[in-house]
Design a protein around this motif. Structure first.
Motif, PDB file in Angstrom:
ATOM      1  N   GLY A 192      32.171  38.761  49.458  1.00  0.00           N
ATOM      2  CA  GLY A 192      31.453  38.242  50.597  1.00  0.00           C
ATOM      3  C   GLY A 192      31.372  36.745  50.457  1.00  0.00           C
ATOM      4  O   GLY A 192      31.675  36.196  49.417  1.00  0.00           O
ATOM      5  N   VAL A 193      30.958  36.091  51.488  1.00  0.00           N
ATOM      6  CA  VAL A 193      30.867  34.630  51.443  1.00  0.00           C
ATOM      7  C   VAL A 193      29.617  34.226  50.680  1.00  0.00           C
ATOM      8  O   VAL A 193      28.536  34.722  50.931  1.00  0.00           O
ATOM      9  CB  VAL A 193      30.816  34.063  52.866  1.00  0.00           C
ATOM     10  CG1 VAL A 193      30.567  32.564  52.828  1.00  0.00           C
ATOM     11  CG2 VAL A 193      32.123  34.358  53.579  1.00  0.00           C
ATOM     12  N   VAL A 194      29.783  33.335  49.727  1.00  0.00           N
ATOM     13  CA  VAL A 194      28.650  32.836  48.962  1.00  0.00           C
ATOM     14  C   VAL A 194      28.323  31.438  49.446  1.00  0.00           C
ATOM     15  O   VAL A 194      29.202  30.604  49.580  1.00  0.00           O
ATOM     16  CB  VAL A 194      28.998  32.796  47.465  1.00  0.00           C
ATOM     17  CG1 VAL A 194      27.853  32.171  46.696  1.00  0.00           C
ATOM     18  CG2 VAL A 194      29.258  34.187  46.954  1.00  0.00           C
ATOM     19  N   PHE A 208      13.953  47.571  58.385  1.00  0.00           N
ATOM     20  CA  PHE A 208      14.711  47.825  57.159  1.00  0.00           C
ATOM     21  C   PHE A 208      16.156  47.412  57.398  1.00  0.00           C
ATOM     22  O   PHE A 208      16.879  48.031  58.174  1.00  0.00           O
ATOM     23  CB  PHE A 208      14.631  49.308  56.785  1.00  0.00           C
ATOM     24  CG  PHE A 208      15.515  49.705  55.627  1.00  0.00           C
ATOM     25  CD1 PHE A 208      15.442  49.040  54.414  1.00  0.00           C
ATOM     26  CD2 PHE A 208      16.419  50.762  55.752  1.00  0.00           C
ATOM     27  CE1 PHE A 208      16.250  49.408  53.344  1.00  0.00           C
ATOM     28  CE2 PHE A 208      17.226  51.138  54.691  1.00  0.00           C
ATOM     29  CZ  PHE A 208      17.137  50.457  53.486  1.00  0.00           C
ATOM     30  N   TRP A 209      16.560  46.315  56.747  1.00  0.00           N
ATOM     31  CA  TRP A 209      17.941  45.843  56.866  1.00  0.00           C
ATOM     32  C   TRP A 209      18.787  46.468  55.754  1.00  0.00           C
ATOM     33  O   TRP A 209      18.345  46.598  54.608  1.00  0.00           O
ATOM     34  CB  TRP A 209      17.996  44.322  56.748  1.00  0.00           C
ATOM     35  CG  TRP A 209      17.500  43.592  57.945  1.00  0.00           C
ATOM     36  CD1 TRP A 209      16.701  44.073  58.953  1.00  0.00           C
ATOM     37  CD2 TRP A 209      17.765  42.225  58.277  1.00  0.00           C
ATOM     38  NE1 TRP A 209      16.454  43.103  59.878  1.00  0.00           N
ATOM     39  CE2 TRP A 209      17.090  41.952  59.497  1.00  0.00           C
ATOM     40  CE3 TRP A 209      18.495  41.212  57.673  1.00  0.00           C
ATOM     41  CZ2 TRP A 209      17.131  40.708  60.106  1.00  0.00           C
ATOM     42  CZ3 TRP A 209      18.538  39.961  58.277  1.00  0.00           C
ATOM     43  CH2 TRP A 209      17.866  39.716  59.481  1.00  0.00           C
ATOM     44  N   HIS A 210      20.018  46.801  56.119  1.00  0.00           N
ATOM     45  CA  HIS A 210      20.906  47.447  55.147  1.00  0.00           C
ATOM     46  C   HIS A 210      22.353  47.209  55.549  1.00  0.00           C
ATOM     47  O   HIS A 210      22.640  46.749  56.670  1.00  0.00           O
ATOM     48  CB  HIS A 210      20.631  48.958  55.097  1.00  0.00           C
ATOM     49  CG  HIS A 210      20.950  49.657  56.397  1.00  0.00           C
ATOM     50  ND1 HIS A 210      22.203  50.138  56.694  1.00  0.00           N
ATOM     51  CD2 HIS A 210      20.176  49.937  57.485  1.00  0.00           C
ATOM     52  CE1 HIS A 210      22.202  50.691  57.892  1.00  0.00           C
ATOM     53  NE2 HIS A 210      20.980  50.570  58.401  1.00  0.00           N
ATOM     54  N   PRO A 217      26.601  44.149  58.856  1.00  0.00           N
ATOM     55  CA  PRO A 217      27.856  44.214  58.083  1.00  0.00           C
ATOM     56  C   PRO A 217      27.748  43.392  56.803  1.00  0.00           C
ATOM     57  O   PRO A 217      27.168  42.299  56.809  1.00  0.00           O
ATOM     58  CB  PRO A 217      28.896  43.627  59.046  1.00  0.00           C
ATOM     59  CG  PRO A 217      28.333  43.897  60.405  1.00  0.00           C
ATOM     60  CD  PRO A 217      26.851  43.747  60.259  1.00  0.00           C
ATOM     61  N   TYR A 218      28.307  43.920  55.734  1.00  0.00           N
ATOM     62  CA  TYR A 218      28.106  43.289  54.432  1.00  0.00           C
ATOM     63  C   TYR A 218      28.523  41.824  54.425  1.00  0.00           C
ATOM     64  O   TYR A 218      27.836  40.974  53.848  1.00  0.00           O
ATOM     65  CB  TYR A 218      28.862  44.054  53.337  1.00  0.00           C
ATOM     66  CG  TYR A 218      28.593  43.450  51.992  1.00  0.00           C
ATOM     67  CD1 TYR A 218      27.448  43.773  51.300  1.00  0.00           C
ATOM     68  CD2 TYR A 218      29.451  42.482  51.462  1.00  0.00           C
ATOM     69  CE1 TYR A 218      27.160  43.176  50.084  1.00  0.00           C
ATOM     70  CE2 TYR A 218      29.166  41.882  50.260  1.00  0.00           C
ATOM     71  CZ  TYR A 218      28.028  42.234  49.566  1.00  0.00           C
ATOM     72  OH  TYR A 218      27.737  41.614  48.379  1.00  0.00           O
ATOM     73  N   LYS A 254      22.961  36.048  57.445  1.00  0.00           N
ATOM     74  CA  LYS A 254      21.942  36.400  58.432  1.00  0.00           C
ATOM     75  C   LYS A 254      20.568  36.482  57.783  1.00  0.00           C
ATOM     76  O   LYS A 254      19.555  36.107  58.400  1.00  0.00           O
ATOM     77  CB  LYS A 254      22.302  37.727  59.100  1.00  0.00           C
ATOM     78  CG  LYS A 254      23.465  37.619  60.070  1.00  0.00           C
ATOM     79  CD  LYS A 254      23.584  38.839  60.956  1.00  0.00           C
ATOM     80  CE  LYS A 254      24.647  38.622  62.035  1.00  0.00           C
ATOM     81  NZ  LYS A 254      24.722  39.749  62.990  1.00  0.00           N
ATOM     82  N   LEU A 255      20.529  36.946  56.562  1.00  0.00           N
ATOM     83  CA  LEU A 255      19.258  37.044  55.864  1.00  0.00           C
ATOM     84  C   LEU A 255      18.663  35.663  55.605  1.00  0.00           C
ATOM     85  O   LEU A 255      17.471  35.423  55.831  1.00  0.00           O
ATOM     86  CB  LEU A 255      19.456  37.795  54.550  1.00  0.00           C
ATOM     87  CG  LEU A 255      18.215  38.087  53.722  1.00  0.00           C
ATOM     88  CD1 LEU A 255      17.188  38.871  54.527  1.00  0.00           C
ATOM     89  CD2 LEU A 255      18.599  38.868  52.466  1.00  0.00           C
TER      90      LEU A 255
END
Length: 444
Positions: free
Chosen positions: A34-36, A61-63, A97-98, A104-105
């Motif tokens: 994922g993008v860091v 609840f985010w997942h 999406p992962y 987004k968080l």
């Protein structure tokens, strides 16, 4: 409960692709990338909240569960069961999406709109905790010690940062040895190697099968690949307090692990793809070109769907001076400091970690994190989870530290230099120790 906040300052800079907790199905690779982003924030300041409002509350609840199976199971089975037990709490599940999740968080945290609770990658917890974004569960939940004692120690350790627990493990995985029964039979190897010495003896026999036959393959020198060998040889990356790398990442034990990998490549035991050139490990395994891999619980169903007729076995990581130690992957469940419904969020955490709920998730392929799960009939009768839970009893997590992404980049590059013969093992590890010490110091 109303919470007054000082806004979080967020500076986002895309730096690199990060290795995470699962492997790509076509080959032995690190967990999905994922993008860091480098983030500079002001730690959140929270005043004492007011009393909870009467009546039903809704928690978010985010997942990043997969949409086809896991997310549907969450919304159609898990959440209805929770709401039936807790009629005053409603759960709003948000699938992110992962590859978009972390960004987004961070944006939500900046705007004061963070979820109440989330399922996050284990390597994010230290960073989020360092920013002041997460509630300290050992202070928020009165029964935390009871919950903590029920968890497998490896997954649990991913939530500990600077003296507090900022989450609890939710699901987990690890890597075990997968061996090619046809190649073992052809080489006269009767059983999977239980020790590093037996592994080397098996490699010499596999080599005798001819050109193009390799004993072992892996996708690179990132931590997901090399840490199991480092730990099993008795080495480590840092001291237990994660304050220094000198004396650990350049210790005789860690050096022996890297020498073992270099010798394996030089002797033709280990597929040269570990040097960074890439390898179709699953394809090579299916065609009897590779005898052993380290793989996670995704391997049996995914490999079986591609190569249904290929016979293989599962065994624990070969033990060295440090024992049989593999690497922990998976996700943790956390509560955000911004949440105005922490008590309701804590109830959802308890429900997700109950043995009943944990065992329900097994049917979707999620591995439980409870010590007691291994004694359940669900696991005892499962075709392959047992060996993974046995390995998890000794498995360790990659260094839980906010600077881990930069630390792993240096670890990976050092491994490549060693395998390429660019200086001695000890020279490379001494330089790595100095670099990691600087990163650790700058993050304190």
């Amino acid at each position: 409960m109303n919470i007054r906040r000082i806004p979080i300052l967020l500076y986002v800079l895309v730096l690199l692709a990060l290795v995470l907790s699962a492997c790509a199905p076509a080959s032995t690779t690190p967990p999905p990338t994922g993008v860091v982003e480098t983030v500079v924030v002001e730690k959140e300041k929270v005043v004492t909240p007011t009393a909870a409002p009467e009546g039903p509350v809704t928690i978010s609840f985010w997942h990043a569960y997969n949409a086809d199976v896991e997310a549907k199971f969450l919304e159609q089975t898990i959440i209805p069961a929770f709401e039936a037990q807790h009629p005053n709490i409603k759960v709003q599940a948000v699938l992110v999406p992962y590859d978009q999740f972390r960004r987004k968080l961070l944006i939500a945290l900046s705007g004061g709109t963070a979820p109440d609770v989330a399922r996050v990658d284990i390597i994010w917890v230290p960073e989020l905790a360092d920013q002041g974004a997460l509630a300290k569960l050992d202070e928020t939940m009165t029964d935390f010690e009871t919950l903590k004692d029920q968890m497998l120690p490896g997954p649990l350790s991913t939530n500990f940062f600077q003296g507090h627990y900022y989450g609890l493990p939710l699901d987990t995985n690890t890597r075990v040895l997968v061996y090619n029964k046809a190649m073992f039979a052809a080489a006269g190897i009767e059983k999977p190697p239980a020790t590093v010495d037996e592994f080397l003896a098996a490699c010499e026999k596999i080599k005798q099968l001819g050109e193009g036959k390799y004993c072992f393959a892996d996708g690179g020198t990132y931590a997901w690949a090399v840490n199991p060998w480092i730990w099993s040889f008795g080495g480590d990356i840092t001291d237990p307090q994660i304050t220094k790398a000198s004396g650990y990442v350049n210790s005789p034990e860690t050096a022996a692990a890297y020498q073992f990998l270099k010798d394996g490549v030089d002797n033709g035991y280990i597929h040269p793809g570990i040097k960074g050139g890439g390898v179709d490990a699953w394809g090579g395994f299916a065609k009897d070109e590779i005898a052993m891999l380290l793989e996670g619980p995704w391997f049996p169903p995914l490999f079986g769907s591609q190569f249904p007729d290929k016979d293989y076995g599962l065994a624990l990581m070969p033990a060295g001076k440090g024992g049989s130690i593999s690497v922990v992957g998976g996700e943790d469940i956390v509560i955000f400091q911004q949440s105005q419904h922490k008590e309701a969020a804590a109830e959802f955490v308890r429900f997700m970690l109950s043995e009943e709920t944990q065992l329900k998730w097994v049917e979707t392929g999620q591995m439980p994190v409870l010590k007691s799960a291994g004694d359940s009939e669900v696991i005892k009768n499962h075709p392959f989870f047992g060996i993974f839970l046995e390995q998890l009893k000794t498995a360790k997590a990659r260094t839980p530290h906010p600077a881990w992404a930069r630390m792993e980049e240096k670890l990976t590059n050092t491994g490549q230099a060693i395998l390429a013969g660019e200086g001695t093992v000890q020279e490379n590890l001494d330089r790595l120790a100095t670099d990691l010490d600087a990163l650790l110091a700058s993050s304190q």
